[in-house]
Design a protein around this motif. Sequence first.
Motif, mmCIF file in Angstrom:
data_model
loop_
_atom_site.group_PDB
_atom_site.id
_atom_site.type_symbol
_atom_site.label_atom_id
_atom_site.label_comp_id
_atom_site.label_asym_id
_atom_site.label_seq_id
_atom_site.Cartn_x
_atom_site.Cartn_y
_atom_site.Cartn_z
ATOM 1 N N GLU A 111 -26.799 35.534 97.608
ATOM 2 C CA GLU A 111 -27.774 35.291 96.326
ATOM 3 C C GLU A 111 -27.771 34.039 96.025
ATOM 4 O O GLU A 111 -26.660 33.134 95.630
ATOM 5 N N LEU A 112 -29.201 33.243 96.215
ATOM 6 C CA LEU A 112 -29.219 31.851 96.020
ATOM 7 C C LEU A 112 -29.664 31.769 94.520
ATOM 8 O O LEU A 112 -29.966 32.445 93.677
ATOM 9 N N PRO A 113 -29.268 30.407 93.947
ATOM 10 C CA PRO A 113 -29.737 30.095 92.452
ATOM 11 C C PRO A 113 -31.168 30.339 92.380
ATOM 12 O O PRO A 113 -31.976 30.245 93.324
ATOM 13 N N ASN A 114 -31.602 30.712 91.093
ATOM 14 C CA ASN A 114 -33.014 30.745 91.136
ATOM 15 C C ASN A 114 -33.581 30.388 89.746
ATOM 16 O O ASN A 114 -32.851 30.375 88.716
ATOM 17 N N LEU A 115 -34.813 29.728 89.575
ATOM 18 C CA LEU A 115 -35.395 29.198 88.642
ATOM 19 C C LEU A 115 -36.716 29.806 88.526
ATOM 20 O O LEU A 115 -37.521 29.693 89.302
ATOM 21 N N ARG A 116 -37.023 30.580 87.293
ATOM 22 C CA ARG A 116 -38.278 30.924 87.019
ATOM 23 C C ARG A 116 -39.039 30.334 85.818
ATOM 24 O O ARG A 116 -38.591 30.393 84.870
ATOM 25 N N ILE A 117 -40.305 30.012 86.075
ATOM 26 C CA ILE A 117 -40.983 29.168 85.115
ATOM 27 C C ILE A 117 -42.264 30.129 84.804
ATOM 28 O O ILE A 117 -43.058 30.382 85.778
ATOM 29 N N LYS A 118 -42.274 30.295 83.539
ATOM 30 C CA LYS A 118 -43.895 30.983 83.214
ATOM 31 C C LYS A 118 -44.484 30.206 82.204
ATOM 32 O O LYS A 118 -43.801 29.467 81.209
ATOM 33 N N SER A 119 -45.700 29.927 82.598
ATOM 34 C CA SER A 119 -46.642 29.106 81.788
ATOM 35 C C SER A 119 -47.964 29.952 81.316
ATOM 36 O O SER A 119 -48.283 30.653 81.922
ATOM 37 N N TRP A 120 -48.270 29.568 80.026
ATOM 38 C CA TRP A 120 -49.386 30.247 79.324
ATOM 39 C C TRP A 120 -50.495 29.274 79.176
ATOM 40 O O TRP A 120 -50.315 27.985 79.173
#
Length: 430
Positions: A111-120
């Motif tokens: 499993e690779l590192p993961n970055l999740r970005i949520k914008s409003w």
Amino acid sequence: MKKWILAGAVVLVVVILAAPYGVGVATEQQWQNAVARFNSDQPIATVVTETYERHYFGADLAGYAEVTDPDTGEVHRLAFNGEATHGVLSSSVNLEPVREGETLTALFPDELPNLRIKSWLWGTLEADFNVPAIDLVDDATGETLNTTEAYGWAKITDAGDHVEANVRWPGVILRSGGMRASLDDFELTQEAQRVADSLWSGDAEMTIASMDLVDGDQAPVHLEGLTVTSDTRPEKDDTKLSSEASFLLDEVSVGDDSYGPHRVDIVLDNLDVAAWTRFQSVATEIQMLQAQPDPNMTQQALFQQQMMLMQKFSQAAKGVAAAGLTIGMPTIDLKSSDGDITGHWKLSHPAVPADQRADMPLIVQQLTGELDLSAPVALFQSEPEMAANLENLVQQGILTRDGDRYRIEAEVADMAVNLNGREMPIPPLL
């Protein structure tokens, strides 16, 4: 009435169906703005978006990040792929590194590192990341690296000028030959508000539950309860900053001996924001010139550029001092098996009237300060060469010996240092 209800329902359906498109447009613009600001805020890392293919309900993007080592100028590149999804009021972007070469595959085989970005739509950005656990063995050297999963989150508001963040790394162990190093329960919490450019106010706390080092036949070293805190506050309509930081360590153990607690406090008072920003800019120019000199420039031209930057550096440093500044360590309290190391120091420069700053010749002319530091003689007796050097300093008057302790007392004023009762002029450096 029914007609109005029907009309309202039609409008609502149209809005819901059209919203993902509008959110997609806004997300692409926010991504571009965020990347541009990140690249302009610091000189070390650069993010490049090679493709951004926007669809109705999502988007695909790809690019890379480059990090420059400021000491060597060496550039390290990490490619990434991303997938965006568009909702009615928000969107999310998931980023993963691209498996290039053997390093990522060896570190993260599953499993690779993961970055999740949520914008409003109203500008709030929320991000969370995780770095999977690592269990790595180098068959050639026998070195091993074992880490737990690291994770964290951040919330960014006010067009990127307000940040809240938390990072946790429960543990890491590194073994190499006869050396073993470990860290337990690292956590960083921060809330910050941008004051100007790369200057921020706010508070932060970093804690490490324990650290251990075993190296061959040497006595094992154990650190318990490290806490670093800082509190930076803006003053005078954000034109000045003052800051306090503390380094606290509950206990240090070397072999069977343990001692603590330890404390060092640092204060910075009345820092002028505009002057410090100019100083940082010049310092960055010098650093980048040293790391990446222009290969097309002659030695004479390079020397002239260096001299010009050093003159700018001197003027920028004078600007920081002329605005008025105090820096120091009001508390130095370190424990050892041979006794305590205690003391404090402070340096101050008064504010110079704005119409006189251009004619200010030297920083040291109005610099004042004090130093009081004491340490046990026994602490240095196990190192004969160091002990001999310290006794030479006693003979020169730089140190005094008061029974079983070394001591240094100094005061700075009027371009002179009163060192243990002896007055000496300060060289006119800046």
